[in-house]
Design a protein around this motif. Structure first.
Motif: not given
Length: 808
Positions: A182-210
């Motif tokens: 849905n959305k992503f950002r670099k850890i520590g950044d405030k602004e989220w980037h839109d990830g809907v429609g596969a607009k996310i770089d699959p070459r990274r691991a992502y942390r999902c805070n619950l």
């Protein structure tokens, strides 16, 4: 190249196919020449990936690789349970591959766990979510000997609660489709980037805070390349496949990159023949080129913890563009089987199952508390029994989960309650909604599980839950007018297959006639012990009478039955089974039936069966499916022998005439052609099956087939021949000094080189490959020292190795 990685994930899974009452997969004719589809797919895919070929020049096999040791993979627990029993060699190879991968990938195994029976987790209630993860985790640990780091979600279906449950139970990561971001950002950044429609770089691991404060790592696989395997023919060339995997890596980037794909594991060998070989070639190519490093998710996480975080879109999956609607509504997703069909049945089917689950939960809870057990802790732990049903283990489980000693009846009740819950879980297996029609085999299989749960519930409190269930099920309308709706399917197809102890007793009574030791028989998930068993025979007639105790190995429910069965030859069987009344009643019945039989009065025997058993009357058609075939095969053996003699007479009497017609290039009349084809094919099968197979006889028959222009039964003969060569190679593996056996193998393999019969010597090649690695060098050592016997052995083995298309 440093910090450039490739990970290939295979999701290996088949829906459970077991008969819910027998805990066995029954014969499936459509999978012929294999027993069932599990067996067929295991042969085409699961086994092939454990010993995949790498080919060199001229198509010779230069190496054999266990793909599982170099890729990331998960196997469905229910599939592994089947494999452990029915294909232990492949099962062990999978376990060994995980251990090997731990050494290769810095202590991280290639295997991931899976939610237990492929339930769509966002549509499950919280309690079921936890049980699915607990069962999947325990199953994994028992098999692989370690805790899982990652867990595969059925259809990658996820929502926040699902991720919370994974994290709560110590799962470090899961794999999702890029379209689930849905959305992503670099850890520590405030602004989220839109990830809907596969607009996310699959070459990274992502942390999902619950929301709970926990977190879990997410890997969003590369969608285009994963799809390309299925639709772009990437598996047609291992080198092209490898280049495509590496092409997505940015060689100029400084940050670590992980190119990873996820597909159904069956792609490699079942959906795409030789796909496992393309995978092996790609793996070897990547390892040799050094443009990227093969890895698995756990190793990558340890070396490169997430620098980015992501949020998912709720209630999404990898196989439905509408989220998870494919498993509860007519969303439009289907397999394209019939454009006029709809899937309006999906919602009513789920509603019926949800109703049943919610009706049975209070019953389960109330009855378990009566037995002094904590209902839901006990259910979560029930996986310990599912994986080990030995009496000692079950006794220990009952004792550890109850605060008082249970009597025999209470123990059976305890186990019945748990089996009821087990089947309310299995009825949610996702395949039931995936396809296009409510009467499809996968959907009906889920209804079978519901029927088993209903039966167990009725046995516990005698309450009618079925009427309410069928009322809801009737709303799931079929696209095929003749079927009506799912309730009609239940009544016509599911209900007649329901098994109880009486039905098992009927099966035992009939099966006892064809058993060498009828007093004690194991009948799938039941056992039968007979007392006062008596068998009378007069020509083709047989009469069996006795008492039998039928015991369920699952619920420990048992009862004693009286039976009598008359076999009139072929598949003509008449019998009766009823609950045992007392010894005197049994003795009178036995005496009357025996006297009538000994007088040769068959009609009186049948009348007495009707008198003593009334409506509890059974025949051949009440046998379980595999035993029906077994008995028919026995019955047909003599019939086929007679037919063969008739064909042989026609063949011998008309052979000179047929030869003359062939020399004149005249077509044989159809009856004669059929005769020749039957005789030659049958003789070849018989010759291949002989304990002392004669290559000269096989050659004569192949020559005869060519001379008479006979169409050989290539599929059957190839299957039989491959199995025979496999058996002979196994003998050679046990007794490698047997040079004569090597000569026989070489002769047999060479016989079929130019015939339409093309046996696939996959198993035999594996054995030869291992012999060359483990035995050959010893003989070569003595050969080099002048031992003529060892030198002869090496020459023969080299010849055998080459005949199997293996290259040293």
């Amino acid at each position: 190249m440093k910090d450039k990685y490739i990970c290939i994930h295979g999701h290996f899974y088949q829906p459970p196919r077991e008969n819910p009452w027998l805990n066995e997969v029954e014969i499936q004719e459509s999978a012929s020449p294999f027993h069932d589809w599990n067996e067929r797919i295991s042969n085409e895919c699961y086994a092939r990936n454990s010993a995949s070929r790498i080919l060199g020049e001229g198509g010779a096999i230069v190496d054999i690789m266990n793909n599982y040791s170099r890729i990331s993979f998960n196997f469905g627990p229910t599939l592994l349970e089947w494999m452990q029993k029915k294909d232990p060699e492949t099962y062990q190879a999978i376990l060994d591959a995980d251990k090997e991968s731990c050494e290769r990938f810095s202590g991280h195994g290639s295997a991931l766990a899976q939610v237990y029976n492929h339930m769509i987790m966002p549509l499950a209630n919280s309690r079921d979510k936890h049980t699915q993860v607990i069962w999947g985790k325990h199953d994994f640990k028992q098999r692989f000997g370690r805790d899982p780091e990652g867990m595969w979600l059925g259809e990658t279906a996820a929502n926040t609660e699902t991720l919370e449950v994974l994290a709560e139970h110590g799962i470090k990561f899961t794999i999702l489709s890029p379209y689930q971001a849905n959305k992503f950002r670099k850890i520590g950044d405030k602004e989220w980037h839109d990830g809907v429609g596969a607009k996310i770089d699959p070459r990274r691991a992502y942390r999902c805070n619950l929301p709970s404060g926990r977190s879990i790592a997410l890997f969003f696989y590369d969608g285009p390349v994963s799809q390309g395997i299925a639709f772009e023919g990437l598996l047609n060339s291992g080198e092209r496949f490898a280049h495509r995997l590496g092409s997505t890596l940015d060689q100029q980037a400084k940050e670590p990159q992980l190119m990873h794909i996820a597909t159904d594991g069956e792609t490699y060998g079942h959906h795409h023949r030789f796909g496992e070989m393309a995978l092996s070639y790609a793996i070897r190519f990547i390892e040799e080129q050094h443009h990227a490093t093969l890895t698995v998710y756990g190793e990558f996480l340890e070396k490169h913890p997430p620098e980015y975080e992501a949020k998912i879109t709720e209630d999404t999956s990898w196989s439905c563009a509408h989220g998870v609607e494919r498993w509860r509504s007519n969303c439009g997703c289907n397999t394209g089987g019939n454009g006029n069909w709809n899937q309006e049945w999906r919602g009513p089917l789920r509603d019926a199952f949800d109703w049943l689950r919610d009706q049975l939960a209070p019953l389960y809870e109330k009855e378990m508390k009566k037995l002094t057990a904590d209902p839901w802790i006990t259910r979560n732990d029930y996986i310990e029994v599912i994986m080990d049903r030995s009496e000692e283990n079950v006794k220990q489980f009952i004792a550890s989960h109850t605060s008082r000693n249970l009597n025999k009846e209470e123990e059976s009740r305890f186990l019945s309650l748990l089996d009821m819950q087990y089947h309310t879980m299995l009825m949610y297996t996702s395949c039931g909604w995936f396809f296009d029609e409510v009467t499809g085999i996968e959907t009906v299989q889920d209804i079978y599980y519901a029927a088993r749960a209903l039966q167990l519930a009725y046995g516990i409190n005698s309450q009618d839950y079925r009427t309410g269930f069928l009322k809801l099920l009737a709303k799931a309308e079929s696209n095929i007018p003749d079927y009506g709706n799912a309730a009609e399917v239940y009544n016509k197809h599911v209900k007649p297959t329901i098994i109880n102890l009486l039905r098992v007793g009927a099966h035992y009574a009939v099966a006892s006639l064809f058993s060498d030791k009828p007093e004690n028989l194991n009948l799938y998930s039941y056992s039968a012990t007979s007392e006062n068993y008596d068998l009378l025979e007069a020509g083709r007639l047989k009469l069996a009478t006795g008492q039998a105790k039928i015991h369920s190995n699952i619920t420990w429910n048992e009862d004693v039955f009286t039976f009598a069965v008359l076999h009139m030859g072929d598949h003509q069987l008449f019998g009766g089974v009823r609950k045992f009344i007392d010894d005197s009643t049994f003795k009178v019945m036995h005496l009357e039936l025996s006297n009538a039989f000994n007088r040769g009065n068959v009609s009186e025997v049948i009348m007495l069966l009707d008198k003593y058993f009334e409506s509890h009357y059974y025949s051949f058609w009440h046998l379980f499916k595999d035993d029906q075939k077994k008995i028919l095969d026995q019955v047909l053996e003599q019939t086929m022998h007679n037919i063969e003699n008739d064909f042989l007479n026609v063949y011998n009497n008309n052979y000179p005439l047929m030869q003359a017609m062939r020399r004149l290039a005249m077509p044989l009349p159809r009856p004669l052609l059929t005769t020749v084809e039957y005789i030659v094919n049958n003789r070849l099968q018989q010759e291949i099956a002989k304990p002392e197979i004669n290559p000269q006889e096989v050659q004569k028959l192949l020559n005869e087939a060519e001379r008479m222009n006979v169409k050989l039964n290539a599929e059957t003969l190839s299957f039989d021949m491959a199995k025979r060569v496999q058996d002979l190679m196994q003998q050679l593996g046990q007794y490698p000094d047997n040079v004569n056996l090597m000569d026989l193998l070489i002769d047999l393999i060479n016989l079929f080189r130019k015939s339409p019969v093309e046996p696939e010597y996959w198993h035999a090649q594996n054995i030869a490959f291992m012999m060359r690695k483990e035995i050959y060098e010893d003989y070569k050592h003595w050969s080099d020292k002048g031992d003529e016997g060892a030198a002869d052995w090496c020459r023969k083995f080299d010849q055998l190795y080459q005949s199997l298309n293996l290259k040293a």
